[in-house]
Scaffold this motif. Structure first.
Motif, short mmCIF file in Angstrom:
data_model
loop_
_atom_site.label_atom_id
_atom_site.label_comp_id
_atom_site.label_asym_id
_atom_site.label_seq_id
_atom_site.Cartn_x
_atom_site.Cartn_y
_atom_site.Cartn_z
N VAL A 520 -26.21 -54.47 27.18
CA VAL A 520 -25.85 -53.13 26.70
C VAL A 520 -26.62 -52.76 25.43
O VAL A 520 -26.79 -51.57 25.14
N LEU A 521 -27.10 -53.73 24.66
CA LEU A 521 -27.85 -53.41 23.44
C LEU A 521 -29.33 -53.20 23.70
O LEU A 521 -30.03 -52.58 22.88
N THR A 522 -29.84 -53.72 24.80
CA THR A 522 -31.26 -53.54 25.10
C THR A 522 -31.65 -52.07 25.25
O THR A 522 -32.68 -51.63 24.67
N PRO A 523 -30.89 -51.22 25.97
CA PRO A 523 -31.25 -49.80 26.02
C PRO A 523 -31.16 -49.11 24.66
O PRO A 523 -31.92 -48.17 24.40
N VAL A 524 -30.28 -49.57 23.79
CA VAL A 524 -30.17 -48.96 22.46
C VAL A 524 -31.44 -49.24 21.66
O VAL A 524 -32.00 -48.34 21.00
N TYR A 525 -31.95 -50.47 21.71
CA TYR A 525 -33.20 -50.79 21.02
C TYR A 525 -34.37 -50.03 21.64
O TYR A 525 -35.26 -49.53 20.94
N ALA A 526 -34.35 -49.94 22.97
CA ALA A 526 -35.47 -49.25 23.64
C ALA A 526 -35.49 -47.76 23.31
O ALA A 526 -36.57 -47.15 23.21
N ALA A 527 -34.30 -47.17 23.12
CA ALA A 527 -34.25 -45.74 22.81
C ALA A 527 -34.74 -45.44 21.41
O ALA A 527 -35.15 -44.30 21.14
N HIS A 528 -34.74 -46.40 20.51
CA HIS A 528 -35.15 -46.15 19.13
C HIS A 528 -36.53 -46.69 18.81
O HIS A 528 -36.95 -46.73 17.65
N LEU A 529 -37.26 -47.13 19.81
CA LEU A 529 -38.63 -47.58 19.58
C LEU A 529 -39.53 -46.35 19.43
O LEU A 529 -39.38 -45.34 20.13
N PRO A 530 -40.48 -46.39 18.52
CA PRO A 530 -41.38 -45.24 18.34
C PRO A 530 -42.33 -45.09 19.53
O PRO A 530 -42.70 -46.06 20.19
N CYS A 531 -42.67 -43.86 19.80
CA CYS A 531 -43.61 -43.58 20.87
C CYS A 531 -45.04 -43.82 20.37
O CYS A 531 -45.61 -43.02 19.62
N SER A 532 -45.57 -44.92 20.71
CA SER A 532 -46.89 -45.34 20.22
C SER A 532 -47.56 -46.18 21.30
O SER A 532 -46.94 -46.49 22.33
N PRO A 533 -48.78 -46.58 21.09
CA PRO A 533 -49.45 -47.44 22.09
C PRO A 533 -48.69 -48.75 22.31
O PRO A 533 -47.79 -49.14 21.55
#
Length: 582
Positions: A520-533
């Motif tokens: 359940v925490l993996t999507p939370v981290y993925a949602a807050h990753l910056p859009c970068s290469p």
């Protein structure tokens, strides 16, 4: 005429003289053959009752220490209702110590003609026994005291003892209210002591201690025990996420740097097995569509939510109980594989692989059950129709009903307290899932609402545990000191001190909760990753993982050190108290 002239002369009573003489001789021989204590034969009433299947209630055969007077017998019979009482006494009773014979016989159909039978019996007694001498002592009036089974107690009571008015007057505890006026009865009730004396009793010091144990002493000790158990589960959970990965990485790094294969120890095999189980659980749960399961559960009626949540909770407890045995089996195989010889190597490898596959399958199943339970709780919290309160009320009071009114031993209550600690940690994992779902999907302000719902859930759980254990201790006569003993065993387990019975230890398998939390925490981290290469995304993933690991490690150190200090203090305190009592 010849026949009539040759007939023997008849006796005055109309009988044959020769036959009468033979009867007298026979009667005389019977009198001579009797012992000093004569026994009176039964009369026709008894014979008639025996032939008709009746019951003879009781017969007293008492000896006669006096001297018989010409063989005459005084006989007094009483016929009343359906019974006949016959009293026979020797005609000569001047000697001290003379006794009679008392008979009581049941006679059916004697009610209608009771008076006539009594007169006939008394008349027969007068005819057979003659006239009672005035020098004889009269018999005292006696009454028979029957028992419930039809027998008669060998106790003679005088008729005066059955004077009802005298019995009532002599008994100070007997309240005779028949015939009293309502006002007099009311005034006596007003001045007769406690108004609830008929339904309650005066308590003792033991009862007072029992009341205060149930209300004050036991709830505090029970909550301390469950809270310490909760933190021990939390410490084990943090160890799985911090200590175990670090040890696996160190072992892999040593293998890569030295390039020399060294047979792993039992602890390293155990860590490797747990790492495989955790990784497989996270990968399989990662393929699960949580939103689909959420909408399937949310579409059910409110009453079905209660049933579904209870079903998941029951399966969770079963998996938690059986999961400890599965993990113990895996660790046993790892111990055998680490210490086996070359001849038995193949056998232990097959055994370790089979136990590893079983542990992985069972952990994945338990993870799915815990995830479904968390989704059901999230559905009840998000719903706006007070489904959460209804769920808590139905679930918690069903738990009280299923536990409080049963007979529990001390060991069973010990295990139940540990089970409540594990259940409280699982509820925390479910609330963490709800928090993650709110972070991802909530649009309106939700944090205050989440804090309130989480507070309600924890307060209800604490109250239900306190009520359950308080009344379990009350009904099973468990003292509050028993919970202090449970806490001492738990502290010794924290300090790795061997106890007499290892089965009393707290058993908790954190693999399934860890799989759910990571999922359940993996999507939370993925949602807050910056859009970068991709390179920068990989860098930020490493940064977030490192920060999370440092936070979890710091928390692990604080919780572990706190538990160690508390366990040391409490064990020393218990030891000093025992020495003081000795």
């Amino acid at each position: 005429m010849a026949l009539s002239s040759s007939a023997p002369p008849s006796s005055p009573n109309g009988g044959n003289p020769s036959r009468q003489k033979r009867k007298m001789k026979k009667h005389k021989r019977k009198k001579d053959s009797t012992t000093e204590y004569p026994i009176t034969a039964e009369d026709a009433v008894v014979k008639h009752r025996r032939s008709s299947g009746g019951n003879v209630s009781a017969v007293w055969n008492l000896g006669n220490n006096g001297i018989r007077d010409n063989g005459n017998v005084n006989r007094i019979s009483y016929v009343g209702g359906a019974s006949v009482v016959v009293l026979e006494d020797s005609s000569v009773c001047q000697n001290v110590g003379g006794f009679g014979e008392l008979r009581q016989r049941n006679v059916n159909g004697a009610v209608a003609g009771g008076g006539d039978e009594m007169e006939t019996t008394v008349a027969k007694a007068g005819e057979s026994g003659g006239e009672v001498s005035s020098s004889k002592e009269p018999f005292p009036s006696v009454l028979l005291q029957p028992m419930a089974n039809g027998n008669v107690v060998n106790t003679f009571q005088t008729a005066a003892s059955w004077d009802w008015k005298r019995v009532i007057a002599e008994d100070p505890n007997y309240v005779y209210t028949v015939g009293k006026s309502p006002m007099k009865y009311f005034l006596e009730e007003m001045h007769h002591g406690n108004s609830l004396r008929n339904t309650t009793t005066l308590g003792s010091e033991k009862e007072r201690e029992r009341v205060y144990d149930t209300i004050f002493r036991l709830p505090w000790r029970c909550e301390v025990l469950i809270s310490v158990g909760f933190f021990i589960c939390f410490d084990s959970f943090l160890s799985l996420l911090t200590i175990m990965p670090a040890r696996v990485l160190i072992t892999a790094w040593r293998l890569l740097t030295t390039r020399q294969f060294k047979w792993p120890s039992a602890a390293e095999l155990c860590d490797f097995g747990c790492f495989l189980v955790l990784a497989c659980g996270v990968i399989v749960l990662g393929q699960t569509d949580i939103s689909l399961i959420y909408h399937m559960i949310r579409g059910q009626a409110t009453i079905k939510l209660y049933v579904v949540y209870n079903v998941w909770e029951i399966f969770d407890k079963l998996c938690q109980s059986f999961g400890g045995d599965v993990l113990e089996t895996l660790f046993n195989s790892a111990e055998g594989l680490a210490n086996c010889s070359q001849e038995n190597m193949r056998f232990w490898i097959r055994r370790f692989v089979s136990d590893q596959a079983l542990a992985m399958a069972f952990s994945i199943l338990h993870s799915f059950i815990l995830l479904a339970q968390a989704i059901t709780l999230s559905t009840c919290i998000v719903a706006r129709n007070n489904a959460l309160f209804a769920l808590l009320v139905s679930n918690n009071f069903a738990e009280i009903k299923s536990n409080v009114f049963k007979r529990f031993s001390k060991d069973n209550i010990h295990s139940l307290a540990y089970s409540d600690s594990v259940e409280r940690f699982h509820i925390s994992a479910c609330l963490l899932f709800v928090l993650a779902q709110n972070i991802l999907e909530a649009e309106s302000p939700w944090f205050e609402s989440f804090l309130f719902d989480a507070f309600v859930v924890f307060v209800c759980e604490i109250l239900i545990d306190i009520i359950k254990h308080s009344f379990l201790a009350k009904f099973n006569d468990i003292k509050p000191i028993a919970y202090s003993e449970f806490l001492e065993d738990l502290c010794k387990q924290t300090l790795n001190i061997q106890t007499e019975d290892c089965k009393k230890n707290l058993t908790f398998v954190p693999l399934a909760p860890a799989c759910v939390v990571i999922r359940v925490l993996t999507p939370v981290y993925a949602a807050h990753l910056p859009c970068s290469p991709l390179a920068w995304r990989f860098f930020w993933i490493l940064v977030l993982i490192s920060m999370t690991y440092i936070m979890l490690t710091s928390l692990k150190v604080m919780v572990g050190v706190g538990l160690q200090k508390h366990a040391t203090w409490y064990v020393n305190r218990c030891r000093k108290r025992k020495q003081h009592l000795d």
